[in-house]
Design a protein around this motif. Structure first.
Motif, PDB file in Angstrom:
ATOM      1  N   CYS A 137      39.874  36.160  41.057  1.00 51.06           N
ATOM      2  CA  CYS A 137      41.389  35.695  41.218  1.00 51.06           C
ATOM      3  C   CYS A 137      41.898  36.224  40.399  1.00 51.06           C
ATOM      4  O   CYS A 137      42.091  36.849  38.813  1.00 51.06           O
ATOM      5  N   SER A 138      43.288  37.092  40.614  1.00 49.04           N
ATOM      6  CA  SER A 138      43.967  37.782  40.192  1.00 49.04           C
ATOM      7  C   SER A 138      44.910  37.275  39.420  1.00 49.04           C
ATOM      8  O   SER A 138      45.457  37.806  38.227  1.00 49.04           O
ATOM      9  N   ALA A 139      45.001  35.772  39.960  1.00 56.45           N
ATOM     10  CA  ALA A 139      45.805  34.943  38.624  1.00 56.45           C
ATOM     11  C   ALA A 139      45.219  34.696  37.581  1.00 56.45           C
ATOM     12  O   ALA A 139      45.418  34.638  36.303  1.00 56.45           O
ATOM     13  N   CYS A 140      43.989  34.241  37.446  1.00 56.05           N
ATOM     14  CA  CYS A 140      43.065  34.132  35.849  1.00 56.05           C
ATOM     15  C   CYS A 140      41.795  34.754  35.917  1.00 56.05           C
ATOM     16  O   CYS A 140      41.318  34.703  34.541  1.00 56.05           O
ATOM     17  N   GLY A 141      41.616  35.657  36.734  1.00 55.26           N
ATOM     18  CA  GLY A 141      40.195  36.599  36.237  1.00 55.26           C
ATOM     19  C   GLY A 141      38.442  35.828  36.402  1.00 55.26           C
ATOM     20  O   GLY A 141      38.279  36.576  36.507  1.00 55.26           O
ATOM     21  N   ALA A 142      38.680  34.340  37.146  1.00 57.88           N
ATOM     22  CA  ALA A 142      37.265  34.120  36.828  1.00 57.88           C
ATOM     23  C   ALA A 142      36.785  35.458  38.553  1.00 57.88           C
ATOM     24  O   ALA A 142      37.678  35.380  39.045  1.00 57.88           O
ATOM     25  N   VAL A 143      35.897  34.994  38.378  1.00 57.28           N
ATOM     26  CA  VAL A 143      34.542  36.348  38.903  1.00 57.28           C
ATOM     27  C   VAL A 143      33.579  35.294  39.840  1.00 57.28           C
ATOM     28  O   VAL A 143      33.231  34.053  38.834  1.00 57.28           O
ATOM     29  N   PHE A 144      33.381  35.244  40.991  1.00 53.83           N
ATOM     30  CA  PHE A 144      32.342  34.522  41.661  1.00 53.83           C
ATOM     31  C   PHE A 144      31.080  35.392  42.223  1.00 53.83           C
ATOM     32  O   PHE A 144      32.026  36.280  43.309  1.00 53.83           O
ATOM     33  N   PHE A 145      30.598  34.172  42.782  1.00 55.54           N
ATOM     34  CA  PHE A 145      29.226  35.559  43.402  1.00 55.54           C
ATOM     35  C   PHE A 145      27.923  34.252  43.813  1.00 55.54           C
ATOM     36  O   PHE A 145      28.259  33.355  43.011  1.00 55.54           O
ATOM     37  N   PRO A 146      28.026  33.395  44.914  1.00 60.69           N
ATOM     38  CA  PRO A 146      28.533  34.168  46.075  1.00 60.69           C
ATOM     39  C   PRO A 146      30.301  34.212  46.387  1.00 60.69           C
ATOM     40  O   PRO A 146      30.802  33.684  45.475  1.00 60.69           O
ATOM     41  N   ARG A 147      30.968  35.587  46.691  1.00 61.67           N
ATOM     42  CA  ARG A 147      32.316  35.482  46.795  1.00 61.67           C
ATOM     43  C   ARG A 147      32.645  35.037  48.004  1.00 61.67           C
ATOM     44  O   ARG A 147      31.837  34.248  48.290  1.00 61.67           O
ATOM     45  N   GLU A 148      33.541  34.672  47.318  1.00 65.18           N
ATOM     46  CA  GLU A 148      35.194  33.389  47.763  1.00 65.18           C
ATOM     47  C   GLU A 148      36.277  34.168  48.207  1.00 65.18           C
ATOM     48  O   GLU A 148      36.617  35.236  47.539  1.00 65.18           O
ATOM     49  N   ASP A 149      36.238  34.469  49.358  1.00 63.84           N
ATOM     50  CA  ASP A 149      37.009  34.807  49.882  1.00 63.84           C
ATOM     51  C   ASP A 149      38.727  34.296  50.838  1.00 63.84           C
ATOM     52  O   ASP A 149      39.819  34.599  51.461  1.00 63.84           O
ATOM     53  N   THR A 150      38.820  33.110  50.566  1.00 68.85           N
ATOM     54  CA  THR A 150      39.048  31.393  50.449  1.00 68.85           C
ATOM     55  C   THR A 150      40.873  31.483  49.981  1.00 68.85           C
ATOM     56  O   THR A 150      41.626  31.403  50.106  1.00 68.85           O
ATOM     57  N   TYR A 151      39.417  31.071  48.569  1.00 66.06           N
ATOM     58  CA  TYR A 151      40.671  30.333  48.028  1.00 66.06           C
ATOM     59  C   TYR A 151      40.377  30.328  45.784  1.00 66.06           C
ATOM     60  O   TYR A 151      38.909  30.405  45.852  1.00 66.06           O
ATOM     61  N   CYS A 152      40.664  30.466  45.249  1.00 70.37           N
ATOM     62  CA  CYS A 152      40.727  30.062  43.812  1.00 70.37           C
ATOM     63  C   CYS A 152      40.005  29.116  43.314  1.00 70.37           C
ATOM     64  O   CYS A 152      39.819  28.369  43.443  1.00 70.37           O
ATOM     65  N   ARG A 153      37.868  28.839  43.004  1.00 71.25           N
ATOM     66  CA  ARG A 153      37.382  27.942  43.055  1.00 71.25           C
ATOM     67  C   ARG A 153      37.966  26.805  41.569  1.00 71.25           C
ATOM     68  O   ARG A 153      37.547  26.363  40.904  1.00 71.25           O
ATOM     69  N   ASN A 154      38.004  28.235  40.338  1.00 71.93           N
ATOM     70  CA  ASN A 154      39.056  27.737  39.592  1.00 71.93           C
ATOM     71  C   ASN A 154      40.082  26.712  39.305  1.00 71.93           C
ATOM     72  O   ASN A 154      41.262  26.631  39.733  1.00 71.93           O
ATOM     73  N   PRO A 155      39.852  25.262  39.100  1.00 73.30           N
ATOM     74  CA  PRO A 155      39.793  24.093  39.289  1.00 73.30           C
ATOM     75  C   PRO A 155      41.467  24.437  38.086  1.00 73.30           C
ATOM     76  O   PRO A 155      42.847  23.489  38.518  1.00 73.30           O
ATOM     77  N   GLY A 178      45.366  32.609  43.814  1.00 75.00           N
ATOM     78  CA  GLY A 178      45.695  34.017  43.249  1.00 75.00           C
ATOM     79  C   GLY A 178      45.264  35.296  43.679  1.00 75.00           C
ATOM     80  O   GLY A 178      44.601  33.977  45.172  1.00 75.00           O
ATOM     81  N   GLU A 179      45.427  36.191  44.082  1.00 73.60           N
ATOM     82  CA  GLU A 179      44.668  36.747  45.359  1.00 73.60           C
ATOM     83  C   GLU A 179      42.933  37.219  45.486  1.00 73.60           C
ATOM     84  O   GLU A 179      43.222  37.114  43.619  1.00 73.60           O
ATOM     85  N   LEU A 180      42.386  37.298  45.582  1.00 74.05           N
ATOM     86  CA  LEU A 180      40.959  37.953  45.902  1.00 74.05           C
ATOM     87  C   LEU A 180      40.823  39.088  45.900  1.00 74.05           C
ATOM     88  O   LEU A 180      40.825  39.394  46.943  1.00 74.05           O
ATOM     89  N   GLU A 181      40.160  39.757  45.238  1.00 73.94           N
ATOM     90  CA  GLU A 181      39.787  41.037  45.588  1.00 73.94           C
ATOM     91  C   GLU A 181      38.353  41.032  45.062  1.00 73.94           C
ATOM     92  O   GLU A 181      37.603  41.124  44.063  1.00 73.94           O
ATOM     93  N   GLU A 182      37.632  42.374  46.481  1.00 71.90           N
ATOM     94  CA  GLU A 182      36.029  42.331  45.836  1.00 71.90           C
ATOM     95  C   GLU A 182      35.882  43.097  44.548  1.00 71.90           C
ATOM     96  O   GLU A 182      36.772  43.922  44.483  1.00 71.90           O
ATOM     97  N   VAL A 183      34.686  42.763  43.954  1.00 72.68           N
ATOM     98  CA  VAL A 183      34.447  43.788  42.934  1.00 72.68           C
ATOM     99  C   VAL A 183      32.931  43.521  42.498  1.00 72.68           C
ATOM    100  O   VAL A 183      32.063  42.266  42.788  1.00 72.68           O
ATOM    101  N   PRO A 184      32.542  44.887  42.217  1.00 70.93           N
ATOM    102  CA  PRO A 184      31.059  45.140  42.075  1.00 70.93           C
ATOM    103  C   PRO A 184      30.701  44.145  40.117  1.00 70.93           C
ATOM    104  O   PRO A 184      31.182  44.615  39.513  1.00 70.93           O
ATOM    105  N   LEU A 185      29.043  43.710  40.793  1.00 73.32           N
ATOM    106  CA  LEU A 185      29.305  43.001  39.268  1.00 73.32           C
ATOM    107  C   LEU A 185      27.693  44.083  39.018  1.00 73.32           C
ATOM    108  O   LEU A 185      27.023  44.802  38.571  1.00 73.32           O
ATOM    109  N   SER A 186      27.765  43.410  37.661  1.00 74.31           N
ATOM    110  CA  SER A 186      27.243  44.070  36.839  1.00 74.31           C
ATOM    111  C   SER A 186      25.353  44.203  37.374  1.00 74.31           C
ATOM    112  O   SER A 186      24.700  43.341  38.302  1.00 74.31           O
ATOM    113  N   ARG A 187      25.127  45.096  37.311  1.00 72.37           N
ATOM    114  CA  ARG A 187      23.387  45.656  37.556  1.00 72.37           C
ATOM    115  C   ARG A 187      22.828  45.603  36.203  1.00 72.37           C
ATOM    116  O   ARG A 187      21.386  45.041  37.321  1.00 72.37           O
TER     117      ARG A 187
END
Length: 148
Positions: A27-45, A50-59
């Motif tokens: 999430c561009s607003a709060c920085g929360a990272v989601f997996f499984p990915r979230e493409d609709t809304y920020c799940r942080n209550p 904010g905008e949701l952008e795809e990010v690669p996660l730690s290997r």
């Protein structure tokens, strides 16, 4: 005949070998990272969104917990009923940078006897199932330093 390689879930991982990564969203607003990915809304209550952008996660990450699967799971998990059931290890891994826990199977040949809480593991490409036309791809966790 060549099988088509198809991800079990599209958009959850990409690449191969050392470039293989799980994909989440941030999430561009709060920085929360989601997996499984979230493409609709920020799940942080606590976030107004904010905008949701795809990010690669730690290997890499550390084993948070693990267990073995000693029973044949029900559908939609695919197994050949003609073959004997082989237990496999499931690992919950706390990702290195994101500090979130992601579940997955251990790489083939890795049993619970070889795992320990806190052990470093890495995500690697895996195969969930193959049929005549398709190789269904997924991810596995493998202890670092183990090649296979």
């Amino acid at each position: 005949m060549s099988r088509t390689r198809t991800p079990v879930v599209a958009g959850w991982f990409t690449g191969d070998g050392e470039r293989f990564r799980l994909l989440g969203t941030r999430c561009s607003a709060c920085g929360a990272v989601f997996f499984p990915r979230e493409d609709t809304y920020c799940r942080n209550p606590g976030c107004t969104g904010g905008e949701l952008e795809e990010v690669p996660l730690s290997r890499r990450g550390r084993v948070w917990s693990y267990t073995d699967s000693r029973y044949r799971p029900p559908s939609p998990y695919v197994t050949d009923p003609e073959l004997p059931w082989k237990p496999y290890a499931l690992i919950a891994v706390e990702l290195e940078a994101e500090r979130m826990v992601v579940l997955g199977q251990a790489a083939p040949g890795i049993s619970v006897a070889e795992l320990a809480v806190g052990m470093e593991v890495e995500v690697v490409p895996g195969v969930l199932h193959e049929d005549a036309e398709t190789t269904w791809t997924t991810w596995h966790w493998r202890p670092t330093g183990v090649r296979g």
